[in-house]
Motif scaffolding. Structure first.
Motif, PDB file in Angstrom:
ATOM      1  N   THR A  79       9.240 -55.366  22.679  1.00 47.76           N
ATOM      2  CA  THR A  79       8.398 -55.956  21.648  1.00 47.76           C
ATOM      3  C   THR A  79       8.184 -54.967  20.514  1.00 47.76           C
ATOM      4  OG1 THR A  79       6.244 -55.179  22.465  1.00 47.76           O
ATOM      5  CG2 THR A  79       7.169 -57.155  23.507  1.00 47.76           C
ATOM      6  N   THR A 105      11.018 -59.473  21.533  1.00 43.59           N
ATOM      7  CA  THR A 105      10.175 -60.646  21.774  1.00 43.59           C
ATOM      8  C   THR A 105       8.753 -60.398  21.289  1.00 43.59           C
ATOM      9  OG1 THR A 105       9.640 -59.860  23.999  1.00 43.59           O
ATOM     10  CG2 THR A 105      11.551 -61.283  23.782  1.00 43.59           C
ATOM     11  N   SER A 107       5.084 -61.292  19.170  1.00 44.54           N
ATOM     12  CA  SER A 107       4.713 -61.575  17.779  1.00 44.54           C
ATOM     13  C   SER A 107       4.993 -60.388  16.872  1.00 44.54           C
ATOM     14  CB  SER A 107       3.228 -61.941  17.708  1.00 44.54           C
ATOM     15  OG  SER A 107       2.440 -60.870  18.209  1.00 44.54           O
ATOM     16  N   ILE A 108       4.946 -60.668  15.573  1.00 44.55           N
ATOM     17  CA  ILE A 108       5.098 -59.608  14.573  1.00 44.55           C
ATOM     18  C   ILE A 108       3.714 -59.013  14.324  1.00 44.55           C
ATOM     19  CG2 ILE A 108       5.735 -59.067  12.196  1.00 44.55           C
ATOM     20  CD1 ILE A 108       7.670 -61.393  12.258  1.00 44.55           C
ATOM     21  N   ASN A 126      16.524 -62.374  16.830  1.00 42.25           N
ATOM     22  CA  ASN A 126      15.781 -61.850  17.961  1.00 42.25           C
ATOM     23  C   ASN A 126      15.071 -63.023  18.627  1.00 42.25           C
ATOM     24  OD1 ASN A 126      15.870 -58.750  18.211  1.00 42.25           O
ATOM     25  ND2 ASN A 126      15.649 -59.042  16.009  1.00 42.25           N
ATOM     26  N   LEU A 128      11.502 -63.294  18.416  1.00 45.04           N
ATOM     27  CA  LEU A 128      10.139 -63.155  17.942  1.00 45.04           C
ATOM     28  C   LEU A 128       9.455 -64.523  17.893  1.00 45.04           C
ATOM     29  CD1 LEU A 128      10.854 -60.630  15.078  1.00 45.04           C
ATOM     30  CD2 LEU A 128       9.579 -60.147  17.166  1.00 45.04           C
ATOM     31  N   SER A 129       8.178 -64.554  18.204  1.00 43.31           N
ATOM     32  CA  SER A 129       7.437 -65.813  18.228  1.00 43.31           C
ATOM     33  C   SER A 129       6.091 -65.619  17.532  1.00 43.31           C
ATOM     34  CB  SER A 129       7.243 -66.279  19.674  1.00 43.31           C
ATOM     35  OG  SER A 129       6.552 -65.291  20.420  1.00 43.31           O
ATOM     36  N   ASN A 150      14.810 -66.858  14.924  1.00 42.48           N
ATOM     37  CA  ASN A 150      13.811 -66.423  15.882  1.00 42.48           C
ATOM     38  C   ASN A 150      13.071 -67.663  16.369  1.00 42.48           C
ATOM     39  OD1 ASN A 150      13.507 -63.312  16.163  1.00 42.48           O
ATOM     40  ND2 ASN A 150      13.812 -63.590  13.967  1.00 42.48           N
TER      41      ASN A 150
END
Length: 428
Positions: A79, A105, A107-108, A126, A128-129, A150
């Motif tokens: 992450t 994975t 969040s940003i 990627n 990312l969520s 993503n």
């Protein structure tokens, strides 16, 4: 006294730069400890015993400070929660952060916004969520932002409009929802805007017309509704415009005919109504025009004969009732100078077309794939069919043709496959 002060300043600067490098390296190693790398040989160089500015894979420094990070395709699994955004105080230089094509994975983090001098951010491909953090709007130096492919969700933050230096914005292939904000019109430097394959809804904001430097506008495969704004006709630099697979309605604005640099226009799979604008005859650079699967009606204007760069033209699944006689006309006695053109794919199936196939189409020697099926065409096929040496498929089914086949069929060698079967559909 002056030499002593000079040497003191040199020592202080060197100490500061060295300390900063160690601090940055330590912070990066802390993040490395939280992730896995499927290609250990790449990140194995990240150790305290080596110089981060010289021996670390993907790390480039400027004046002893970490300036660029590019570990794309390093097989990183983890992450961004512990990534040291706040510790990497980049200089005012062309800086770069590429963590794309890994398996990152989560969040940003909002701390991403601390990189206020970053020019290029690549986090695409990627896993990312979660939402886009509003803090991205603080990254005023950003010129390239690529977060495509993503699982990002939620609305586009209004603060994104503060990135007025942005040239490229790629947010496609995510799960973003909500409207396209009018604030995007403030990004006057944008040249590429791709928001396709999301869950965006609502109207296309008229402020997009302010993006006069834009070359590419891809909004397809969303849930956008309402009319196509006439203001898009102000985007004189536009070369690619794709709005297909939405819920757009109303007529096609004639102002789109002002986009003289346009090479691709795809409005298919919407709910557009009315006539095709005569102004489309101005689009002399157009290579692809797809109007399929709408509620359009009327005839194709004779001004389409000006489109001598056209390679693909589809008007299938509409309510058209007439074709222009001027397509592929030789132009010897007229002002049109198409001379067969470059038209390869021509599909007009599933309309309300009547009468004979226009004789001018027999001059389209570049045809490769043609569909006339499911209309009310009549007439003698031997008169309508020309010599099409590149033709690979044609469907004439569900019409009222008559007459004998022309001898020209035998000159279409690509219409016969390797088993000797003709790729022609007459049935129905």
């Amino acid at each position: 006294m002056v030499p002593k002060l000079f040497y003191f300043l040199m020592f202080f600067t060197l100490f500061t730069v060295t300390f900063a490098s160690v601090e940055e390296a330590t912070a990066l190693l802390k993040w490395k400890a939280t992730v896995l790398s499927q290609n250990n040989s790449l990140l194995a160089s990240w150790t305290l015993s080596t110089d981060a500015c010289r021996g670390w894979y993907g790390v480039i420094c400027f004046n002893g400070r970490v300036n660029k990070i590019n570990i794309t395709n390093a097989g990183v699994v983890g992450t961004l929660h512990d990534f040291p955004f706040s510790s990497l105080l980049f200089l005012e230089y062309v800086v770069y952060l590429d963590l794309s094509t890994n398996q990152i994975t989560g969040s940003i983090p909002s701390t991403l916004g601390d990189l206020t001098k970053l020019n290029i951010l690549y986090l695409y491909e990627n896993q990312l969520s979660g939402p886009l953090p509003a803090e991205i709007g603080k990254m005023k130096s950003l010129e390239y932002l690529s977060l495509w492919s993503n699982n990002l969700s939620g609305p586009i933050p209004i603060t994104l409009g503060d990135l007025t230096e942005l040239n490229v914005l790629y947010l496609y292939s995510n799960q973003l929802s909500g409207p396209i904000l009018a604030e995007i019109g403030k990004m006057k430097s944008l040249e590429y805007l791709s928001l396709w394959s999301n869950n965006l809804s609502g109207p296309i904001p008229i402020t997009l017309g302010d993006l006069t430097e834009l070359n590419v506008l891809y909004l397809y495969s969303n849930q956008l509704s309402g009319p196509i704004p006439a203001e898009i006709g102000k985007m004189k630099s536009l070369e690619y415009l794709s709005l297909w697979s939405n819920n757009l309605s109303g007529p096609i604005p004639s102002e789109l005919g002002n986009l003289k640099n346009l090479t691709r226009l795809d409005l298919s799979y919407n709910q557009l109504t009315g006539l095709v604008p005569v102004s489309f005859g101005n689009l002399r650079n157009l290579q692809t025009l797809n109007l399929a699967a709408n509620e359009l009606s009327g005839s194709i204007p004779k001004e389409f004969a000006y489109l001598d760069s056209l390679v693909l033209f589809s008007m299938s699944f509409n309510h058209f009732s007439g074709l222009t006689e001027w397509l592929c006309k030789d132009g010897k006695l007229e002002i049109f100078v198409v001379n067969g053109g470059k038209l390869e794919i021509f599909t007009v199936n599933s309309n309300k077309l009547t009468g004979p196939i226009p004789r001018s189409l027999s001059k389209c020697s570049s045809f490769k794939r043609v569909r006339f099926n499911n209309n009310n065409f009549t007439g003698n096929l031997s008169e309508a069919f020309g010599i099409h040496p590149e033709l690979r498929f044609i469907d004439l089914s569900d019409n009222d043709f008559h007459g004998e086949l022309s001898s020209n069929w035998g000159k279409c060698k690509n219409l016969i496959d390797s088993k000797g079967i003709w790729k022609i559909n007459f049935s129905g």
